[in-house]
Motif scaffolding. Sequence first.
Motif, mmCIF file in Angstrom:
data_model
loop_
_atom_site.group_PDB
_atom_site.id
_atom_site.type_symbol
_atom_site.label_atom_id
_atom_site.label_comp_id
_atom_site.label_asym_id
_atom_site.label_seq_id
_atom_site.Cartn_x
_atom_site.Cartn_y
_atom_site.Cartn_z
ATOM 1 N N ALA A 69 0.997 -1.243 0.022
ATOM 2 C CA ALA A 69 0.079 -0.043 0.093
ATOM 3 C C ALA A 69 0.826 1.454 0.052
ATOM 4 O O ALA A 69 0.346 2.134 -0.627
ATOM 5 C CB ALA A 69 -0.873 -0.064 1.215
ATOM 6 N N SER A 70 1.768 1.338 0.801
ATOM 7 C CA SER A 70 2.634 2.639 0.997
ATOM 8 C C SER A 70 3.288 2.755 -0.216
ATOM 9 O O SER A 70 3.644 3.869 -0.884
ATOM 10 C CB SER A 70 3.695 2.541 1.965
ATOM 11 O OG SER A 70 4.569 1.490 2.031
ATOM 12 N N GLU A 71 3.945 1.585 -0.842
ATOM 13 C CA GLU A 71 4.579 1.808 -2.299
ATOM 14 C C GLU A 71 3.651 2.295 -3.397
ATOM 15 O O GLU A 71 4.012 3.020 -4.145
ATOM 16 C CB GLU A 71 5.386 0.295 -2.711
ATOM 17 C CG GLU A 71 6.113 0.588 -3.855
ATOM 18 C CD GLU A 71 6.676 -0.832 -4.170
ATOM 19 O OE1 GLU A 71 6.462 -1.606 -5.259
ATOM 20 O OE2 GLU A 71 7.267 -1.547 -3.165
ATOM 21 N N LEU A 72 2.397 1.797 -3.473
ATOM 22 C CA LEU A 72 1.571 2.284 -4.520
ATOM 23 C C LEU A 72 1.212 3.701 -4.146
ATOM 24 O O LEU A 72 0.802 4.619 -5.131
ATOM 25 C CB LEU A 72 0.318 1.364 -4.366
ATOM 26 C CG LEU A 72 -0.570 1.253 -5.525
ATOM 27 C CD1 LEU A 72 -0.045 0.988 -6.903
ATOM 28 C CD2 LEU A 72 -1.767 0.334 -5.391
ATOM 29 N N CYS A 73 1.034 3.831 -2.945
ATOM 30 C CA CYS A 73 0.616 5.496 -2.566
ATOM 31 C C CYS A 73 1.739 6.349 -3.020
ATOM 32 O O CYS A 73 1.591 7.384 -3.735
ATOM 33 C CB CYS A 73 0.560 5.710 -1.112
ATOM 34 S SG CYS A 73 -0.784 5.530 -0.581
#
Length: 162
Positions: free
Chosen positions: A44-48
């Motif tokens: 999730a944080s990478e995609l964010c």
Amino acid sequence: MKTFFKWYDLALKALVSVLFCAFTLLCFTDVLDRYIFKSSLPWASELCRIFFMVCCFLASAVCIMSRRHVSIDILTQNLPKSVVRLLSAFSYLVCIFFCVCLAYGGVLYSQANATQLSPALQLPMSKIYLLIPVSAVLMIINFIRMMVLDFTVTYAPDKKEG
């Protein structure tokens, strides 16, 4: 051509809006996950970060057409229209040159990272870094459009001057 650019602008704004909403929702979900459920989705944080980067680069192309970039116009407010035209042309050419350099550097950067994968999603980083030259080309297109608009409408010579 006018209809094409109308759809082009609309598509670009819609893409930025959708990506921004997705970024916000995903970031909010990840924060809730961390603080309420004491766990985190690793991707999730990478995609964010990817969505945020795409939003920033594409939004800068959108901002050119709506003149939302920061500019200092105190010098040009009291100058004659002919001088403003020259300064405007110079400004556009500098911006276009910067975008050409950005596109070239983005292609080199993308090629240099051709074998690298993102940590969580395992996406090829070269594809993500291609966003840099793509957005630079979109900015060049929009700078040229604004230059044409400025010199045919905004700073067009008066009938008296010619």
